[in-house]
Design a protein around this motif. Structure first.
Motif, PDB file in Angstrom:
ATOM      1  N   VAL A  48      34.623  51.742  54.751  1.00 42.80           N
ATOM      2  CA  VAL A  48      34.056  50.439  54.368  1.00 42.80           C
ATOM      3  C   VAL A  48      34.243  50.247  52.874  1.00 42.80           C
ATOM      4  N   THR A  49      34.772  49.109  52.474  1.00 35.36           N
ATOM      5  CA  THR A  49      34.884  48.740  51.060  1.00 35.36           C
ATOM      6  C   THR A  49      34.307  47.341  50.862  1.00 35.36           C
ATOM      7  N   PHE A  50      33.769  47.108  49.671  1.00 30.65           N
ATOM      8  CA  PHE A  50      33.159  45.820  49.324  1.00 30.65           C
ATOM      9  C   PHE A  50      34.041  45.093  48.308  1.00 30.65           C
ATOM     10  N   ALA A  51      34.198  43.787  48.520  1.00 36.53           N
ATOM     11  CA  ALA A  51      34.955  42.978  47.567  1.00 36.53           C
ATOM     12  C   ALA A  51      34.192  42.880  46.252  1.00 36.53           C
ATOM     13  N   ALA A  52      34.916  42.967  45.145  1.00 33.58           N
ATOM     14  CA  ALA A  52      34.305  42.893  43.816  1.00 33.58           C
ATOM     15  C   ALA A  52      34.798  41.628  43.113  1.00 33.58           C
ATOM     16  N   PRO A  53      34.081  40.486  43.257  1.00 27.90           N
ATOM     17  CA  PRO A  53      34.528  39.250  42.595  1.00 27.90           C
ATOM     18  C   PRO A  53      34.452  39.381  41.086  1.00 27.90           C
ATOM     19  N   PRO A  54      35.318  38.686  40.349  1.00 29.15           N
ATOM     20  CA  PRO A  54      35.310  38.800  38.885  1.00 29.15           C
ATOM     21  C   PRO A  54      34.008  38.282  38.294  1.00 29.15           C
ATOM     22  N   ALA A  55      33.530  38.978  37.272  1.00 30.42           N
ATOM     23  CA  ALA A  55      32.292  38.571  36.603  1.00 30.42           C
ATOM     24  C   ALA A  55      32.574  37.420  35.641  1.00 30.42           C
ATOM     25  N   ALA A  56      31.558  36.585  35.413  1.00 28.54           N
ATOM     26  CA  ALA A  56      31.688  35.466  34.475  1.00 28.54           C
ATOM     27  C   ALA A  56      31.450  35.984  33.066  1.00 28.54           C
ATOM     28  N   GLU A  57      32.519  36.132  32.306  1.00 28.63           N
ATOM     29  CA  GLU A  57      32.420  36.669  30.961  1.00 28.63           C
ATOM     30  C   GLU A  57      32.650  35.559  29.937  1.00 28.63           C
ATOM     31  N   GLY A  58      31.931  35.638  28.825  1.00 30.68           N
ATOM     32  CA  GLY A  58      32.099  34.692  27.740  1.00 30.68           C
ATOM     33  C   GLY A  58      31.469  33.338  27.954  1.00 30.68           C
TER      34      GLY A  58
END
Length: 254
Positions: free
Chosen positions: A221-231
């Motif tokens: 099982v793997t979880f998707a890692a959406p990009p973080a909102a930076e800046g």
């Protein structure tokens, strides 16, 4: 609101001269400090001041009309309308006597304003709308003159309009990013599975709080890692500082 509060506040008020009669003071109070001054009968002189300033800040200009009214405390009332009431399509290069009309404003041969061409109702109202010529002595055309010969007003914050649109689009993009991040996905892989098998196709599972699940041997099982909102905070601060400069107010006030 910030511009209005810092310009007129609660209203620019009259200081009575020492020799003013009580009769004069009574007339002023009954006319200016009541709704008798307002053609629409809604606010006092100080409410009209705030309305004019808000209109100038938003639209760049306001039209203040002196209306004759013989049944009131005084035979004069004040009406405030938007600059849209000016018939900007009326332009004539040469009038009788050497005058001319530019953007709904009539000038004499020496360049002095003599009349305004105003719609009876807002031009977006299509029913029974006519243009009438109003002498300049009954009109106050309120706007900030930024250059000599300027005929119409420019809205405050015009230089920041593109930034306002860009910031609105940026916030929409960040909102979509957050929604996507909230809908995280789970992927179950089986390295030893048979690619030709279709028994697990279109299978949809749910992730529930507190669940304990035992996987079959070989499955991961793997979880998707959406990009973080930076800046986001830094960008917002910089663009809002530019917008506040366009409106001529402080970043903190904005």
């Amino acid at each position: 609101r910030v511009i209005t509060n810092n310009t007129v506040g609660k209203g620019i008020r009259l200081t009575y001269p020492k020799l003013a009669s009580q009769n004069l003071k009574d007339y002023w109070w009954k006319w200016a400090e009541t709704k008798a001054i307002d053609f629409e009968g809604r606010v006092t002189l100080y409410g009209l001041q705030r309305l004019v300033m808000r209109t100038v800040a938003e639209s760049g200009e306001a039209i203040v009309l002196r209306r004759r009214y013989s049944k009131g405390i005084l035979p004069i009332q004040i009406q405030v309308v938007e600059g849209d009431y000016l018939d900007h399509t009326r332009n004539e290069e040469q009038l009788y006597g050497g005058g001319y009309i530019m953007q709904g404003v009539e000038f004499d041969s020496e360049g002095r304003r003599v009349a305004y061409y105003l719609w009876d109702r807002h031009p977006s109202d299509a029913f029974n709308n006519k243009v009438r010529r109003v002498p300049a002595e009954d009109v106050l055309h309120v706007y900030e003159a930024l250059r000599p010969g300027q005929v119409r007003g420019v809205p405050f914050g015009t230089s920041a309009m593109i930034r306002l649109r860009d910031f609105d689009e940026y916030e929409d993009a960040e909102l979509i990013r957050k929604k996507i991040a909230a809908c995280f996905s789970v992927f179950v892989t089986d390295p030893n599975g048979d690619p030709s098998s279709s028994s697990d196709i279109d299978r949809l599972e749910k992730v529930e709080p507190g669940i304990v699940e035992y996987l079959e041997p070989g499955k991961e099982v793997t979880f998707a890692a959406p990009p973080a909102a930076e800046g986001y905070e830094e960008y917002s601060r910089k663009i809002l500082q530019a917008i506040s400069g366009g409106y001529g107010i402080t970043y903190e006030a904005l």
